[in-house]
Design a protein around this motif. Structure first.
Motif, mmCIF file in Angstrom:
data_model
loop_
_atom_site.group_PDB
_atom_site.id
_atom_site.type_symbol
_atom_site.label_atom_id
_atom_site.label_comp_id
_atom_site.label_asym_id
_atom_site.label_seq_id
_atom_site.Cartn_x
_atom_site.Cartn_y
_atom_site.Cartn_z
ATOM 1 N N ALA A 128 -9.131 -67.904 -9.815
ATOM 2 C CA ALA A 128 -9.431 -69.261 -10.761
ATOM 3 C C ALA A 128 -10.380 -69.876 -9.464
ATOM 4 O O ALA A 128 -11.361 -70.692 -9.967
ATOM 5 N N MET A 129 -10.580 -69.715 -8.279
ATOM 6 C CA MET A 129 -11.427 -70.179 -7.482
ATOM 7 C C MET A 129 -12.761 -69.897 -7.573
ATOM 8 O O MET A 129 -13.804 -70.685 -7.563
ATOM 9 N N GLN A 130 -12.948 -68.649 -8.077
ATOM 10 C CA GLN A 130 -14.339 -67.949 -8.421
ATOM 11 C C GLN A 130 -14.848 -68.790 -9.750
ATOM 12 O O GLN A 130 -15.891 -69.156 -9.848
ATOM 13 N N VAL A 131 -14.020 -69.099 -10.618
ATOM 14 C CA VAL A 131 -14.133 -69.731 -11.748
ATOM 15 C C VAL A 131 -14.702 -71.162 -11.447
ATOM 16 O O VAL A 131 -15.762 -71.489 -11.964
ATOM 17 N N ALA B 46 -6.674 -74.393 -14.822
ATOM 18 C CA ALA B 46 -6.661 -73.152 -14.085
ATOM 19 C C ALA B 46 -5.507 -72.919 -13.166
ATOM 20 O O ALA B 46 -4.968 -72.012 -12.897
ATOM 21 N N GLY B 47 -4.948 -74.071 -12.628
ATOM 22 C CA GLY B 47 -4.041 -73.889 -11.468
ATOM 23 C C GLY B 47 -2.479 -73.914 -12.271
ATOM 24 O O GLY B 47 -1.756 -73.208 -11.842
ATOM 25 N N HIS B 48 -2.339 -74.457 -13.463
ATOM 26 C CA HIS B 48 -1.098 -74.467 -14.069
ATOM 27 C C HIS B 48 -0.786 -73.053 -14.723
ATOM 28 O O HIS B 48 0.308 -72.537 -15.025
ATOM 29 N N VAL B 49 -1.923 -72.753 -15.757
ATOM 30 C CA VAL B 49 -1.742 -71.493 -16.552
ATOM 31 C C VAL B 49 -2.600 -70.370 -16.012
ATOM 32 O O VAL B 49 -2.593 -69.246 -16.480
ATOM 33 N N GLY B 50 -3.498 -70.540 -15.166
ATOM 34 C CA GLY B 50 -4.248 -69.349 -14.538
ATOM 35 C C GLY B 50 -5.482 -69.364 -15.509
ATOM 36 O O GLY B 50 -5.728 -69.593 -16.734
ATOM 37 N N VAL B 51 -6.345 -68.192 -15.192
ATOM 38 C CA VAL B 51 -7.545 -67.758 -15.853
ATOM 39 C C VAL B 51 -7.502 -66.317 -16.583
ATOM 40 O O VAL B 51 -8.819 -65.823 -16.493
ATOM 41 N N GLU B 52 -6.445 -65.741 -16.218
ATOM 42 C CA GLU B 52 -6.424 -64.243 -16.554
ATOM 43 C C GLU B 52 -6.618 -64.137 -17.981
ATOM 44 O O GLU B 52 -6.939 -62.896 -18.601
ATOM 45 N N VAL B 53 -6.263 -65.174 -18.797
ATOM 46 C CA VAL B 53 -6.503 -65.193 -20.229
ATOM 47 C C VAL B 53 -7.369 -66.355 -20.583
ATOM 48 O O VAL B 53 -7.634 -67.171 -19.997
#
Length: 516
Positions: free
Chosen positions: A282-285, A314-321
């Motif tokens: 997420a930090m990279q995004v 991005a912090g609550h649900v993430g960026v993996e999807v």
């Protein structure tokens, strides 16, 4: 252990550590004649060279007194023993500490190349400074009895009345029961990140331009608010005391398959004071969004609200999807401090956006027409549709759905003909191709087709899918304006000048009927 009878008192010019820098200048020393005898057995480097020069000076002056040579021997020994650690030469300013014969010993040292010129004082003496301030005890830069800040308090007794300070118990100009020094100490140590607070005492400070100021404190009482650097220090203390953030427990795992569609999340109950920590991905995004904006020539500070939205989602649900566009728009609608400008286009480029499917029947038909085209043209038309819908690389005003469908339906047959003719890329389209396509139309379709092609290539250039806009140089021939018949008064004047009926008939036909 020294042998019995040998003299080498360690209290006289004790050996120093070479390479050790002194924090303060040495105090002036005053040697007496006995000190030389107290170190008479110490092995001092370069002493024989100085004694040889003293003998030569004695021969030149015709001096043969044993007392004179004894005094010179003692002074030379003390001068060499008082050298700075790591230095071979004796400082000229150190010779003033010797008991007697300063010029003669200086001449001997100079001849032996062991004399260094006097160094200037590190803190020059000045007749214009009076040491520390009498009120706040600030040192240096005090011209009057007190420093400039305390003088300002002293000259305004109506604002800072003289009374006993409740902290230091001194009778000075006070504000809210405290003198200026105590106000400074309390303000600086209220958020003591630097560890300046002392137990049983206060840290002194420099005066002049280096003195701390109370300019950032509101003088409204003991409970007055703070601002400026004091507020920044208090904020830093709160950040240090705040427990470290933890990664959200609700991150979506891409390996977990969904059993049923997830309803829309309710972001109205979001507590931003407990924002979870970002994962490494997420930090990279988030960092990539900064690079994306700079590549477009935009200032990341101008879209800080979009960064806030991205960090929350991005912090609550993430960026993996891929992130749901519905979540981004819902967070952006929370307040004016949240926004989604430029976010959908960036996430779509990285494949991290699941678009919000709110297309009307007209937009869906337009997308179906785009899907029927070859790949290169289909990608271009889909990009054009996003721009017309207001979700392109740069935010723009959205067109009506029926306008989007009308534009795409007019361009679709033209693009199909170009694909059949062997043109596989919109970048290969030239102005001649557009001119021929427009000329093949009839009636009102001519201008409508040209307007649609101009809209498409303008959007593709803005999205940087084409290098130039070939439709910009194409224009339609304008309608020819017919000359208007002459006015009645002008026609009557012309008919009056005609002599025969034939001439009057000719003027009437040319000026009125022949024009139409």
């Amino acid at each position: 252990m020294l042998a019995q009878g040998r003299r080498d008192d360690e209290d006289v010019c004790p050996p120093q550590i070479p390479g050790q820098l002194a924090l303060f200048r040495d105090h002036a020393r005053r040697f007496s004649s006995k000190y030389g005898g107290m170190i008479r057995d110490r092995e001092i480097e370069d002493l024989p060279l100085v004694l040889d020069q003293l003998r030569i000076i004695a021969d030149q002056r015709g001096v043969s007194s044993a007392g004179w040579f004894y005094d010179m021997w003692q002074g030379a020994r003390l001068a060499l023993a008082s050298r700075e650690p790591g230095e071979r030469r004796v400082g000229e300013e150190m010779l003033a500490d010797l008991p007697k014969m300063h010029p003669t010993i200086a001449e001997a040292l100079k001849r032996a190349d062991l004399l260094r010129p006097a160094r200037p004082r590190l803190v020059p003496a000045s007749a214009f400074t009076r040491g520390s301030c009498g009120h706040c005890l600030a040192w240096n830069g005090v011209v009057r009895r007190v420093c400039a800040g305390c003088h300002h308090w002293e000259r305004k007794p109506h604002n800072f009345p003289v009374s006993v300070c409740v902290r230091c118990c001194r009778e000075l100009p006070t504000s809210a029961g405290h003198c200026r020094r105590c106000r400074l100490v309390m303000a600086e140590t209220a958020s003591d990140l630097s560890g300046a607070g002392l137990v049983g005492g206060d840290q002194l400070w420099f005066g002049g331009e280096f003195a701390p100021l109370l300019r950032t404190v509101k003088h409204k009482g003991t409970d007055a608010g703070v601002r400026g650097r004091f507020e920044a220090k208090a904020k830093a203390v709160r950040e240090v005391a705040r427990p470290p953030r933890e990664v959200s427990e609700h991150l979506i795992d891409p390996r977990q398959q969904a059993l049923f569609p997830c309803p829309e999340r309710d972001w109205t109950r979001l507590d931003e004071t407990r924002r979870p920590a970002l994962t490494e991905h997420a930090m990279q995004v988030v960092a990539g969004f900064t690079s994306h904006l700079r590549s477009l020539g935009a200032d990341p500070k101008q879209v800080a609200a979009s960064f806030r939205t991205l960090r929350i989602v991005a912090g609550h649900v993430g960026v993996e999807v891929p992130l749901l566009e519905a979540d981004i728009r819902a967070v952006a609608a929370l307040s004016d401090s949240h926004h989604h400008a430029r976010l959908p286009h960036y996430l779509q480029q990285r494949g991290l956006l699941e678009p919000l499917n709110l297309d009307s029947a007209e937009v869906r038909r337009a997308r179906e027409l785009a899907d029927a085209l070859p790949t290169a043209f289909a990608t271009a038309v889909h990009t054009w549709i996003r721009v017309m819908a207001g979700v392109g690389r740069r935010p723009s005003r959205a067109l009506k759905d029926r306008t989007i469908h009308a534009y795409v339906s007019r361009v679709h047959p033209v693009l199909s003909d170009w694909a059949s003719a062997g043109i596989e890329d919109p970048r290969a389209i030239t102005s001649c191709d557009i001119d021929r396509a427009v000329s093949a139309q009839r009636g009102a379709n001519t201008r409508a087709t040209l307007c649609s092609l101009r809209s498409m290539f303008r959007a593709l250039k803005r999205e940087r899918l084409v290098f130039r806009d070939p439709a910009r140089a194409v224009s339609l021939p304008g309608p020819k304006t017919l000359p208007r018949p002459l006015a009645t008064d002008q026609l009557r004047g012309l008919l009056g000048q005609a002599d025969t009926a034939r001439d009057r008939l000719t003027v009437g036909l040319v000026a009125v009927h022949a024009l139409t």
